[in-house]
Design an enzyme around this catalytic site. Structure first.
Site, PDB file in Angstrom:
ATOM      1  N   SER A 180       0.808  -1.301  -0.104  1.00 18.80           N
ATOM      2  CA  SER A 180       0.237   0.014   0.013  1.00 18.80           C
ATOM      3  C   SER A 180       0.723   1.181   0.195  1.00 18.80           C
ATOM      4  O   SER A 180       0.476   2.457  -0.592  1.00 18.80           O
ATOM      5  CB  SER A 180      -0.853   0.055   1.244  1.00 18.80           C
ATOM      6  OG  SER A 180      -1.722  -0.993   1.088  1.00 18.80           O
ATOM      7  N   HIS A 192       0.157   4.230   4.527  1.00 18.92           N
ATOM      8  CA  HIS A 192      -0.348   4.996   3.109  1.00 18.92           C
ATOM      9  C   HIS A 192      -0.015   6.619   3.247  1.00 18.92           C
ATOM     10  O   HIS A 192       0.420   7.077   2.009  1.00 18.92           O
ATOM     11  CB  HIS A 192      -1.808   5.222   3.410  1.00 18.92           C
ATOM     12  CG  HIS A 192      -2.372   3.610   3.329  1.00 18.92           C
ATOM     13  ND1 HIS A 192      -3.871   3.352   3.490  1.00 18.92           N
ATOM     14  CD2 HIS A 192      -1.915   2.436   3.085  1.00 18.92           C
ATOM     15  CE1 HIS A 192      -4.105   2.145   3.418  1.00 18.92           C
ATOM     16  NE2 HIS A 192      -2.983   1.501   3.171  1.00 18.92           N
TER      17      HIS A 192
END
Length: 262
Positions: A163, A209
């Site tokens: 991610s 993230h």
């Protein structure tokens, strides 16, 4: 006929069409030299690196199903960063198991962004963007864990997944499209939805993230510099800055957390 730029006479063989009139060969070369391409040399359009990354992550995930040791040796946790620094990168290639949903989501996002970015940036620069963003995701996870010292569990919490690298690619699309004056609305919607899910769904490492997104934006800004000679030194500077941040994070926590006795 005279060149519209330098006003020197030019023969029919040396004339080049311009927005107004014609230009001579020398002036055309000077304009091209003064205005180099804003992005890297494109590839032939086949996102080979993207496919390779997807294949590698998929094979490793199958390995995770066979043996838990694969995950144990590759996941990232801030407590392990100083003694086993390879985990900053290897964590991007392992995913939650046995459910394939985590892997499928990340690989789909990698496929979507890869087939757009890789032909534009070039394979080497695209790979660098992904790997450095993945590194930035792990560093972001570590730094935010270090800033949350009262919660010791944050420092000892593990994370897996591509991610961080994927969010770096998301921001790479945004920065590149801004430079090319293309619509960024679809990507902003994707980023917004993922940001909401990061806080609504438990178990998502939103810190990674965020770190990957910031790192990806910085890398994309460097890759958009007109002087291609500055691309690799600029990316190297980002890596050094991330390494410095990771080192500083170990200074913000108790010494026993950095090298715990297992």
């Amino acid at each position: 006929m005279r060149c519209q730029r330098c006003e020197r006479p030019t023969c029919a063989e040396c004339q080049r069409p311009a927005q107004v009139g014609v230009q001579c060969v020398d002036c055309v070369k000077q304009v091209a030299k003064a205005n180099p391409r804003a992005v890297s040399r494109p590839t032939d359009g086949k996102p080979i690196v993207s496919y390779a990354l997807i294949g590698l992550c998929s094979l490793i995930w199958l390995g995770q199903l066979v043996s838990e040791r694969v995950t144990d040796e590759m996941f990232f946790a801030p407590v392990l960063g100083a003694s086993e620094p390879w985990r900053f990168i290897t964590a991007a290639f392992v995913h939650a198991s046995p459910s394939p949903m985590h892997l499928l989501f990340n690989m789909y996002a990698l496929w979507l962004t890869g087939q757009y970015l890789e032909p534009i940036l070039g394979r080497a620069r695209f790979l660098a963007l992904f790997l450095i963003s993945a590194f930035g995701g792990s560093v972001g996870f570590e730094v935010l864990a270090a800033l949350d010292v009262p919660r010791a569990d944050a420092w000892f919490q593990g994370t897996v997944g591509a991610s961080g690298g994927v969010f770096g690619l998301f921001l790479g699309v945004v920065v590149l499209n801004l430079r090319l004056k293309r619509d960024i609305t679809p990507m902003l919607i994707v980023l917004g939805l993922n940001a909401v899910l990061s806080f609504l769904v438990s178990g998502i490492a939103w810190q990674a993230h965020l770190g990957g997104a910031i790192t990806g934006a910085a890398c994309a800004a460097v890759l958009n510099l007109r002087d291609r000679k500055l691309h690799w030194p600029g990316l190297a500077a980002i890596v050094v800055a991330l390494a410095a941040l990771a080192w500083m994070a170990t200074k913000w926590v108790p010494a026993a957390w950095v090298n715990p006795i297992v």
